[in-house]
Each structure stands twice: as C-alpha cells, then as structure tokens.
Motif scaffolding. Structure first.
Motif, mmCIF file in Angstrom:
data_model
loop_
_atom_site.group_PDB
_atom_site.id
_atom_site.type_symbol
_atom_site.label_atom_id
_atom_site.label_comp_id
_atom_site.label_asym_id
_atom_site.label_seq_id
_atom_site.Cartn_x
_atom_site.Cartn_y
_atom_site.Cartn_z
ATOM 1 N N MET A 242 0.836 -1.211 0.000
ATOM 2 C CA MET A 242 0.000 0.000 0.000
ATOM 3 C C MET A 242 0.862 1.249 0.000
ATOM 4 O O MET A 242 0.572 2.232 -0.682
ATOM 5 N N THR A 243 1.947 1.217 0.801
ATOM 6 C CA THR A 243 2.838 2.374 0.772
ATOM 7 C C THR A 243 3.627 2.422 -0.532
ATOM 8 O O THR A 243 3.993 3.493 -1.004
ATOM 9 N N GLY A 244 3.885 1.236 -1.112
ATOM 10 C CA GLY A 244 4.600 1.201 -2.382
ATOM 11 C C GLY A 244 3.810 1.805 -3.518
ATOM 12 O O GLY A 244 4.382 2.259 -4.518
ATOM 13 N N THR A 245 2.495 1.832 -3.358
ATOM 14 C CA THR A 245 1.673 2.421 -4.404
ATOM 15 C C THR A 245 1.832 3.935 -4.472
ATOM 16 O O THR A 245 1.353 4.559 -5.411
ATOM 17 N N LEU A 246 2.505 4.532 -3.456
ATOM 18 C CA LEU A 246 2.701 5.981 -3.472
ATOM 19 C C LEU A 246 3.372 6.422 -4.766
ATOM 20 O O LEU A 246 3.001 7.424 -5.371
ATOM 21 N N GLY A 258 -2.109 6.807 -2.748
ATOM 22 C CA GLY A 258 -0.738 7.243 -2.965
ATOM 23 C C GLY A 258 -0.667 8.544 -3.726
ATOM 24 O O GLY A 258 0.068 9.470 -3.345
ATOM 25 N N GLU A 259 -1.438 8.639 -4.786
ATOM 26 C CA GLU A 259 -1.447 9.858 -5.591
ATOM 27 C C GLU A 259 -1.952 11.030 -4.759
ATOM 28 O O GLU A 259 -1.418 12.140 -4.821
ATOM 29 N N GLN A 260 -3.005 10.775 -3.936
ATOM 30 C CA GLN A 260 -3.548 11.834 -3.091
ATOM 31 C C GLN A 260 -2.559 12.231 -2.003
ATOM 32 O O GLN A 260 -2.411 13.417 -1.670
ATOM 33 N N PHE A 261 -1.843 11.230 -1.450
ATOM 34 C CA PHE A 261 -0.873 11.519 -0.386
ATOM 35 C C PHE A 261 0.254 12.412 -0.905
ATOM 36 O O PHE A 261 0.648 13.382 -0.245
ATOM 37 N N VAL A 262 0.788 12.077 -2.062
ATOM 38 C CA VAL A 262 1.860 12.890 -2.648
ATOM 39 C C VAL A 262 1.367 14.317 -2.908
ATOM 40 O O VAL A 262 2.059 15.301 -2.613
ATOM 41 N N SER A 263 0.150 14.427 -3.424
ATOM 42 C CA SER A 263 -0.427 15.743 -3.677
ATOM 43 C C SER A 263 -0.592 16.533 -2.379
ATOM 44 O O SER A 263 -0.342 17.748 -2.336
ATOM 45 N N ASP A 269 -1.161 19.844 2.938
ATOM 46 C CA ASP A 269 -2.519 19.560 3.408
ATOM 47 C C ASP A 269 -2.409 18.629 4.622
ATOM 48 O O ASP A 269 -2.562 17.404 4.527
ATOM 49 N N PHE A 270 -2.151 19.223 5.791
ATOM 50 C CA PHE A 270 -1.834 18.444 6.989
ATOM 51 C C PHE A 270 -2.922 17.442 7.379
ATOM 52 O O PHE A 270 -2.600 16.302 7.733
ATOM 53 N N PRO A 271 -4.216 17.805 7.377
ATOM 54 C CA PRO A 271 -5.225 16.823 7.783
ATOM 55 C C PRO A 271 -5.216 15.565 6.907
ATOM 56 O O PRO A 271 -5.387 14.450 7.411
ATOM 57 N N VAL A 272 -5.013 15.722 5.600
ATOM 58 C CA VAL A 272 -4.986 14.553 4.719
ATOM 59 C C VAL A 272 -3.728 13.715 4.982
ATOM 60 O O VAL A 272 -3.779 12.484 4.985
ATOM 61 N N LEU A 279 -4.489 5.845 8.668
ATOM 62 C CA LEU A 279 -5.113 4.746 7.947
ATOM 63 C C LEU A 279 -4.111 3.614 7.710
ATOM 64 O O LEU A 279 -4.409 2.436 7.944
ATOM 65 N N PHE A 280 -2.895 3.958 7.263
ATOM 66 C CA PHE A 280 -1.872 2.938 7.041
ATOM 67 C C PHE A 280 -1.500 2.257 8.363
ATOM 68 O O PHE A 280 -1.292 1.044 8.400
#
Length: 310
Positions: A242-246, A258-263, A269-272, A279-280
C-alpha cells in the motif's frame, strides 16, 4: 483467546494514539504553510483562513481539538479541497489502492509459493536456478524501475496495454505487475528455503516410509509447515504494497491514496497527511493481529491461551 484479542485491541488503540500524537506535532514542525497562493493574499484574508481551520489557536488547543474529533471518527477538513472531509477523501481514493494492493499481493504470493515449491522439489536444477535469479531480481530492483520498464516496453513500444490512467480492468495490469514482483520474490525465497528444510525432516522420511505418495508428502506434510514463516512476512508485505503504491500510482496516474498523499505533501494539506498516516497504521496493526490468529489455523500445534503463544 478472547482475552488475547482484547489485549491486542487495546494495544491497537494505544498505537494509533501514539501515531496520531507524533504525526500531529510533526506537522507543526514542517516548513511551509497550507495557504495556497500565499503571496497574493492580504493579511486579513490570511487571518480569515487561519481562523476558519483553527490554526490561530495555540498548539495544545489544536491538539486537544484534533484528538476530540478523532475519537468521534472525524479526521478533519482538507485544506486543499474546501469543505471536504478527510474521511470522505480517503474513502473515495481507497478503492483503486486496495484493488492494486490486493491483486499484487494475491497473484505475487501464489506465483512465489509455486515457484519456491518447484525450486525446492527440483533442487539444484534449472528451475531452482531460475527461481533464485527471479527472486534476486525481484528483491533488488525497486518497483518503480519495473514500472518504468514495462510501461516503456509493453505500453509504448508494443502498445499491448494502456500506458497510464484508470479507466478499466486492463489499466490495472501493468501497475499490478510492477507491485507484485517484490511479494513474488519474497514468497519464492521463503518457500524454497522452508521446503528444503521440511523435506529433509524425519517426519517426511517417516511419511514416505509409510507409503504416502509424493503429492501427499509435498502438499499435505511439507507445504503446510513451510507456509508458517511465510505468513509472518505477508502482513508487512501487504502494508508495504500500500505504501509502495505511493510512487506506482504517480507513474501510472492511478487516482488512489498514494497519488492523493503525494499531492497533499506538495500542498501541505496536513489533515490529509495525518489521516493517510493513521489509515496505514490502522491497517498495519490489524493485519499483524490477523496473522497472529492465523498461526493457530495453519499449525494446530500453536494455540493462543491466556494471551500467550504455546
């Protein structure tokens, strides 16, 4: 068993509390600001935005508010997407990431077990050497290198599969291949090693002496015992996928976590960021709990009694 599960659930919430606390204060030390186009905003506009998200409050007050909302299942409001809750954003993004991770883990593990099994049965043969080479390649080359390679060869040069985006089942094939190489190599290496040890055990010799056919020796007596160490690594593998999908999601433009996390990292965007981290962490702790329970199913000699393994 019930007492053991209760203790693990308590540890789960304690772990999540510590991770939430650590990630909250870590966000406070990060450089930059969540304000977009900060240079174009007046002081009054900045003040209104900071007041809206409670960023003007002292850090301890923000921390207490954050924990209070967390207890109620509220991960906060995204800075990047106005008036959108973090929980809803993560739920919207969870599907593609979970699908890719599940496909890669399932296919990679099954192929790895079969490869390791055949390599152990035909020890020091061509298949054994081939399995070893595949395992070394899968462990040593990062997933994003595989992703770029197959994207160029299969997607660009051969045109067999779409290069990127997320518009149908065929779009999941190349990201899955890139992600599954690591679990495939890990499963093949563990299965081969454990099977060689198990097949040399006294009880295997006894089973053969009693007339058990080779199929029964390998699958009933050998593979079942050889799978126990593999189960230990499958859990962390699932979370690492799941982390590898970043990175993989970025390469193939998959609209996942992953795409949202990088963004979110790029826009502060601290809350995200904190929601994704929690979640992880939650998935990791739950998977570890499931693995502990699976020990007793795979090997009847292992029982969980009074909170201790016997």
């Amino acid at each position: 068993m019930v007492r053991y599960i209760f203790q693990r659930v308590v540890y789960l919430f304690l772990t999540l509390f510590l991770i939430a606390t650590f990630s909250f204060f870590l966000m406070k030390f990060l450089p930059g600001t969540p304000l977009t186009a900060e240079d174009k905003l007046t002081d009054e506009q900045k003040e209104i935005i900071l007041e809206k998200y409670g960023l003007n409050d002292p850090v301890p007050v923000q921390y207490v508010k954050y924990l209070g909302e967390l207890v109620q299942g509220d991960l906060g409001i995204s800075f990047q997407f106005d008036n959108r809750g973090v929980t809803q954003i993560l739920l919207d993004r969870l599907g593609p990431s979970a699908q890719l991770g599940a496909q890669a883990l399932l296919i990679g593990t099954i192929l790895g077990i079969l490869l390791g099994l055949v390599a152990a049965v035909y020890h020091h043969g061509f298949i054994d050497y081939t399995s070893t080479i595949i395992a070394v390649i899968g462990k040593s080359i990062p997933a994003f290198v595989f992703a770029g390679l197959i994207q160029y060869v299969i997607g660009v040069k051969l045109g067999w599969l779409p290069v990127a985006f997320w518009e149908g089942p065929e779009y999941t094939i190349m990201p899955t291949i890139a992600l599954m190489m690591f679990p495939l190599a890990t499963a093949a290496r563990f299965t081969r090693t454990e099977m060689l040890e198990v097949l040399g055990s006294d009880y295997i010799t006894t089973a053969r002496a009693k007339g058990v056919n080779e199929f029964g020796v390998i699958f009933k007596h050998g593979l079942r015992n050889a799978l126990i160490p593999l189960v230990t690594v499958i859990g962390p593998l699932a979370v690492s996928l799941m982390t590898g999908t970043l990175v993989i999601e970025q390469i193939f433009a998959v609209p996942g976590l992953g795409e949202q996390f990088v963004s979110s990292v790029m826009t502060n965007d601290f809350p995200v960021i904190m929601g994704t981290t929690l979640l992880f962490a939650f998935l990791f702790v739950v998977i570890i709990l499931i693995i502990d329970l699976l020990y007793g199913i795979i090997d009847p000699r292992i029982r969980l009694t009074g909170g201790e393994k016997k």
